[in-house]
Motif scaffolding. Sequence first.
Motif, PDB file in Angstrom:
ATOM      1  N   VAL A 124     -32.010  39.767 -39.837  1.00 10.92           N
ATOM      2  CA  VAL A 124     -31.889  38.299 -39.803  1.00 10.92           C
ATOM      3  C   VAL A 124     -32.839  37.645 -40.810  1.00 10.92           C
ATOM      4  CG1 VAL A 124     -32.117  36.247 -38.319  1.00 10.92           C
ATOM      5  CG2 VAL A 124     -31.165  38.350 -37.379  1.00 10.92           C
ATOM      6  N   GLN A 229     -29.893  26.944 -35.662  1.00 11.31           N
ATOM      7  CA  GLN A 229     -29.408  27.725 -36.805  1.00 11.31           C
ATOM      8  C   GLN A 229     -30.538  28.470 -37.511  1.00 11.31           C
ATOM      9  OE1 GLN A 229     -26.286  28.225 -37.527  1.00 11.31           O
ATOM     10  NE2 GLN A 229     -25.377  26.707 -36.184  1.00 11.31           N
ATOM     11  N   ARG A 232     -30.846  31.525 -35.548  1.00 17.16           N
ATOM     12  CA  ARG A 232     -29.623  32.346 -35.526  1.00 17.16           C
ATOM     13  C   ARG A 232     -29.342  32.985 -36.875  1.00 17.16           C
ATOM     14  NH1 ARG A 232     -23.415  31.303 -34.780  1.00 17.16           N
ATOM     15  NH2 ARG A 232     -23.792  30.177 -36.694  1.00 17.16           N
ATOM     16  N   THR A 233     -29.174  32.140 -37.905  1.00 15.51           N
ATOM     17  CA  THR A 233     -28.863  32.662 -39.244  1.00 15.51           C
ATOM     18  C   THR A 233     -29.658  31.888 -40.301  1.00 15.51           C
ATOM     19  OG1 THR A 233     -26.918  31.223 -39.168  1.00 15.51           O
ATOM     20  CG2 THR A 233     -26.521  33.587 -38.944  1.00 15.51           C
ATOM     21  N   LYS A 235     -30.859  32.578 -43.094  1.00 19.58           N
ATOM     22  CA  LYS A 235     -30.589  32.776 -44.533  1.00 19.58           C
ATOM     23  C   LYS A 235     -29.476  31.871 -45.064  1.00 19.58           C
ATOM     24  CE  LYS A 235     -31.027  37.414 -44.137  1.00 19.58           C
ATOM     25  NZ  LYS A 235     -30.872  38.818 -44.533  1.00 19.58           N
ATOM     26  N   GLN A 236     -28.817  31.111 -44.172  1.00 16.41           N
ATOM     27  CA  GLN A 236     -27.788  30.173 -44.648  1.00 16.41           C
ATOM     28  C   GLN A 236     -28.410  29.016 -45.427  1.00 16.41           C
ATOM     29  OE1 GLN A 236     -26.207  27.253 -41.519  1.00 16.41           O
ATOM     30  NE2 GLN A 236     -27.257  28.746 -40.239  1.00 16.41           N
TER      31      GLN A 236
END
Length: 361
Positions: A124, A229, A232-233, A235-236
């Motif tokens: 992650v 976010q 969660r993710t 790198k977005q």
Amino acid sequence: MSNKVLVLPGDGIGPEIVAEAVKVLDVLATEFDLDINLDNGLIGGAAIDATGNPLPDETLKNARYADAILLGAVGGPKWESLDIAIRPEKGLLKIRSELDLFANLRPALTAPQLVEASALRSEVVSGLDIMIVRELTGGIYFGQPRGIRELENGEKQGFNTLIYSESEIRRIGHVAFEAAMKRDRRVCSIDKANVLEATELWRDVMDEVAKDYPDVELSHMYVDNAAMQLVRTPKQFDVMVTTNMFGDILSDLASMLTGSIGMLPSASLDKEGKGMYEPIHGSAPDIAGQNIANPLATILSVAMMLRYSLGEEKQAERVEQAVDAVLTAGYRTPDIYSEGEGMRKVGTIEMGDAVVAALKG
Ligand code: NAD
């Protein structure tokens, strides 16, 4: 002419971590011809104890005169019972606003050597590289009216004001888009436009600013979703731009993605690029005086100072490479230590010494 840097160690671990950063600047001066002139000043609780004022006039005068300011951190339990108007943190808010340091750049980068220190799974956070651009001199931390008042029925009521003008939003928007142009060309603007009018305006102005940057993709996200976010993710995200308070909170959250709050530097800039540089963490009174605080966020703040305010890109890279080298060699303060082959648990001073040794090669 030599670069004038005002050093403000502050409180708690501030003096300990700043001492290590100064060691780094001294080596750059003696071994790598950095032309620099350091002056010391008082801020926060240390300044209250000495003068009764969290930002003495002399400190402010010297700060105006300096090319850049290096700050440790302010605050601690000793001053918590004081009136809020003269607490250590007021000194920090005042120097930011007096010098108009409206743009706070907070990079959140996961060093490959520290992926294991993150609270999240390595896939992650590995390769994470976010730039959080936080508005620093407006919003709810400064808005008037503010205070605690007594109602007619005798009950007390606390109130603050979230206020942003178009020009304040526009100038921080430009900083974010300019930053994105040098990166992955994506800006995510964080607001709470569904409930707060001030951030509805924020969203509209960001849309306007975006028209000047056709190569940059702008998206919007509500702050509650952004917090989710980020875990969660993460790198977005490329560049995130947000208000003073949302940026304060989200950047602390982002620090844990990178392993420790003790790793993250920051720059607070005015429109000319003059700036104040400090780790994103506070004075950590719980670990002050024990030689266990991580000085790397402050040392990396020196790298940002060399790059953004002193125009010394090569020296900045030297510092970043030295930090990279000590992490690769396994040096770890307790906050980033995990058991493993070649890991060496060290204190604040030893970590500073290791960076100095890496600089000297
Ligand atoms: P903090 O950032 O000082 O500490 C939070 C946690 O992180 C603590 O457990 C601390 O030990 C740890 N930590 C922080 N820096 C570390 C480092 N370099 N190495 C290892 N561990 C580190 O936040 P807090 O405890 O909420 O606040 C303490 C005081 O600092 C308060 O008075 C607060 O107002 C002040 N503060 C100042 C600033 C600033 O000067 N810019 C920012 C935030 C908080």
